[in-house]
Design an enzyme around this catalytic site. Structure first.
Site, PDB file in Angstrom:
ATOM      1  N   ARG A  60       0.786  -1.241   0.000  1.00 18.49           N
ATOM      2  CA  ARG A  60       0.000   0.000   0.000  1.00 18.49           C
ATOM      3  C   ARG A  60       0.821   1.296   0.000  1.00 18.49           C
ATOM      4  NH1 ARG A  60      -4.891  -0.937   4.178  1.00 18.49           N
ATOM      5  NH2 ARG A  60      -3.198  -0.980   5.671  1.00 18.49           N
ATOM      6  N   ASP A  61       2.118   1.217  -0.194  1.00 19.69           N
ATOM      7  CA  ASP A  61       2.909   2.449  -0.281  1.00 19.69           C
ATOM      8  C   ASP A  61       4.136   2.240  -1.162  1.00 19.69           C
ATOM      9  OD1 ASP A  61       3.387   5.147   0.212  1.00 19.69           O
ATOM     10  OD2 ASP A  61       4.560   4.751   2.025  1.00 19.69           O
ATOM     11  N   ILE A  62       3.917   1.626  -2.318  1.00 17.85           N
ATOM     12  CA  ILE A  62       5.029   1.414  -3.240  1.00 17.85           C
ATOM     13  C   ILE A  62       5.337   2.723  -3.942  1.00 17.85           C
ATOM     14  CG2 ILE A  62       5.765   0.216  -5.330  1.00 17.85           C
ATOM     15  CD1 ILE A  62       4.193  -2.198  -4.354  1.00 17.85           C
ATOM     16  N   ASN A 107      10.801   3.389  -1.444  1.00 20.25           N
ATOM     17  CA  ASN A 107      10.586   2.120  -0.760  1.00 20.25           C
ATOM     18  C   ASN A 107      11.013   0.902  -1.592  1.00 20.25           C
ATOM     19  OD1 ASN A 107       9.553   3.521   1.401  1.00 20.25           O
ATOM     20  ND2 ASN A 107       7.432   3.284   0.757  1.00 20.25           N
TER      21      ASN A 107
END
Length: 160
Positions: A14-16, A20
């Site tokens: 949920r935070d690519i 990251n």
């Protein structure tokens, strides 16, 4: 941890975004994800609907406050790929709300001169990732087996 491994084990990141992602070995496309602060387990019984992530990388279903699963990671990976291939995001605006509107309503465009140099396989890969219909978006397994990635591992340049 790889995206396909995560999705096979019902984990969504949920935070690519570029910050990251670590590239361990470019020749064999050994890519690792970091920062699991927004990651969670998912299945057909627990529908995810929290609005999380970085605006440029959010898929339409998160922007619209709809339920979602691992398909949100595929969208974000597609945004990153689009940016790497042409140098700009596929959906953008002057404010967060403008970005959200662009994600929801603008069509994916690959008609600038930057895209003239990009292979049809690469374009197909990006289009599979950035399908606005979450149910028709590619899975991580489909993408790992995509011709564009297979060619790049076999020695052909990723952009060709």
């Amino acid at each position: 941890m790889t995206l396909n491994y995560m999705h096979q084990n019902n984990i969504v990141h949920r935070d690519i975004k570029p910050e990251n992602v670590l590239i361990e070995d470019l020749r064999s496309l050994q890519i690792k994800l970091t920062d699991f602060g927004f990651a969670t387990f998912f299945n057909s019984e627990n529908e995810l609907d929290e609005v999380l992530g970085s605006p440029l990388y959010m898929p339409p279903e998160i922007v619209a406050h709809e339920s979602y699963g691992s398909c949100v990671d595929i969208w974000s990976a597609g945004v990153m790929t689009y940016i790497m291939l042409c140098g700009r995001p596929p959906f953008f605006g002057n404010s967060k709300d403008d970005v959200y509107k662009s994600i929801q309503y603008d069509q994916l465009k690959m008609d600038s001169k930057e895209w003239d140099k990009i292979s049809e396989d690469a374009k197909d890969f990006v289009q599979l990732c950035l399908n606005k219909d979450k149910d028709r978006r590619a899975t991580s397994e489909q993408l790992i087996n995509h011709a564009w990635l297979k060619d790049s591992v076999d020695g052909t340049s990723v952009g060709e």
